[in-house]
Design an enzyme around this catalytic site. Sequence first.
Site, PDB file in Angstrom:
ATOM      1  N   LYS A 127       0.854  -1.125  -0.049  1.00  9.24           N
ATOM      2  CA  LYS A 127       0.087  -0.324   0.115  1.00  9.24           C
ATOM      3  C   LYS A 127       0.801   1.332  -0.356  1.00  9.24           C
ATOM      4  O   LYS A 127       0.568   2.375  -0.414  1.00  9.24           O
ATOM      5  CB  LYS A 127      -1.223  -0.712   1.113  1.00  9.24           C
ATOM      6  CG  LYS A 127      -1.924  -0.692   1.223  1.00  9.24           C
ATOM      7  CD  LYS A 127      -3.107  -1.354   2.217  1.00  9.24           C
ATOM      8  CE  LYS A 127      -4.399  -1.675   2.571  1.00  9.24           C
ATOM      9  NZ  LYS A 127      -4.749  -1.861   3.114  1.00  9.24           N
ATOM     10  N   GLU A 167      -7.442  12.771  -2.603  1.00  7.37           N
ATOM     11  CA  GLU A 167      -6.751  12.884  -1.555  1.00  7.37           C
ATOM     12  C   GLU A 167      -6.576  12.459   0.146  1.00  7.37           C
ATOM     13  O   GLU A 167      -5.450  12.977   0.267  1.00  7.37           O
ATOM     14  CB  GLU A 167      -7.829  14.108  -1.077  1.00  7.37           C
ATOM     15  CG  GLU A 167      -7.375  15.480   0.001  1.00  7.37           C
ATOM     16  CD  GLU A 167      -8.705  16.670  -0.043  1.00  7.37           C
ATOM     17  OE1 GLU A 167      -8.105  17.496   0.504  1.00  7.37           O
ATOM     18  OE2 GLU A 167      -9.751  16.227  -0.259  1.00  7.37           O
ATOM     19  N   ALA A 175      -2.796   3.909  16.035  1.00  2.00           N
ATOM     20  CA  ALA A 175      -2.176   5.590  14.790  1.00  2.00           C
ATOM     21  C   ALA A 175      -1.828   4.139  13.955  1.00  2.00           C
ATOM     22  O   ALA A 175      -0.359   4.558  13.367  1.00  2.00           O
ATOM     23  CB  ALA A 175      -1.845   6.040  15.078  1.00  2.00           C
ATOM     24  N   GLY A 178      -1.789   2.384   9.675  1.00  2.00           N
ATOM     25  CA  GLY A 178      -2.333   1.674   8.583  1.00  2.00           C
ATOM     26  C   GLY A 178      -3.958   2.016   8.748  1.00  2.00           C
ATOM     27  O   GLY A 178      -4.579   3.239   7.840  1.00  2.00           O
ATOM     28  N   GLN A 215     -15.546  -1.431   1.291  1.00  2.00           N
ATOM     29  CA  GLN A 215     -14.452  -0.662   1.076  1.00  2.00           C
ATOM     30  C   GLN A 215     -13.653  -1.055  -0.402  1.00  2.00           C
ATOM     31  O   GLN A 215     -13.618  -0.175  -1.866  1.00  2.00           O
ATOM     32  CB  GLN A 215     -13.101  -0.766   2.361  1.00  2.00           C
ATOM     33  CG  GLN A 215     -12.693  -2.421   2.449  1.00  2.00           C
ATOM     34  CD  GLN A 215     -11.738  -2.648   1.513  1.00  2.00           C
ATOM     35  OE1 GLN A 215     -10.901  -1.970  -0.178  1.00  2.00           O
ATOM     36  NE2 GLN A 215     -11.467  -3.922   1.596  1.00  2.00           N
TER      37      GLN A 215
END
Length: 289
Positions: free
Chosen positions: A73, A85, A134, A136, A264
């Site tokens: 990724k 964005e 915190a 991915g 997703q």
Amino acid sequence: MENKITGHTRLAALFATPIRHSVSPMIHNTAFQALGIDAVYLAFEVGTEGLKQAIDSIKNLDMMGANLSMPNKILAVEYMDELSEAARLIGAVNTITNDQGKLTGHNTDGTGFMRSLQDIQVEIIGKKMTVIGAGGAATAIIVQAALDGVKEITVYNRKDDFYDKIKEKLAYISENTTCTITLNDLSDETSLAKDVAESALLLNATGVGMKPLQDQTPIQDFSIIRPDLAVCDVIYTPRETEFLKQARLRGAKTKNGLGMLLYQGAAAFEKWTGQEMPIEIVKPIIENN
């Protein structure tokens, strides 16, 4: 079974390793067939060493696009012609679209989580949320929540070697959105209790609760859970972590990571085809695997 592969059939793919366990091919191919879309989705065992060639093949074979999972990724970012964005702020790509040879990197993980909240009738836009972890998945959710209009996000993480880097990353996201984002030490239970009291949602975005940590929970004091708090987990195996169980027993609305996984994928499907994934048809595939 009728063979529906034609000379016009287009390809979408998943590049990751390990990959053979993935339900994504079953989900997307079921959706293609249900909507009569002349396309197939295949999984390819691709690691970082072969990633550039795999991404080049999207252009060379005129593929619809691809999904990326671990460990690809972050590296994929540098091979994109353009970034959404969200992908830019997260610094990771999980979906690639191919528009006549122009590859755009997207990240639909956060979109998937935000949409999954609709399933439990939870609205957090304009409100505050607290996130534990915190990594991915957490970053993707934090970015999308901030872009969507969540007012404030407090993040709790262990004070490890990456703590200062995480702080920089969250400050960068905060500066590029209208959301106030702060990082705190997970061991500070007093601050955690205060932030959860002010939050509409508490999310576990760590692997605590999944094997081999299935008996553990990311928080120890469950008295901070109240009935009007939504409590979510990115984990979907097991379906109900101990964290979610304790929250449910205190009357909170709970949600595991299956919805995020489903939506997703649906967001990626929509970017490739321009059509909505038939959720009611593919949802049982995810729930039964």
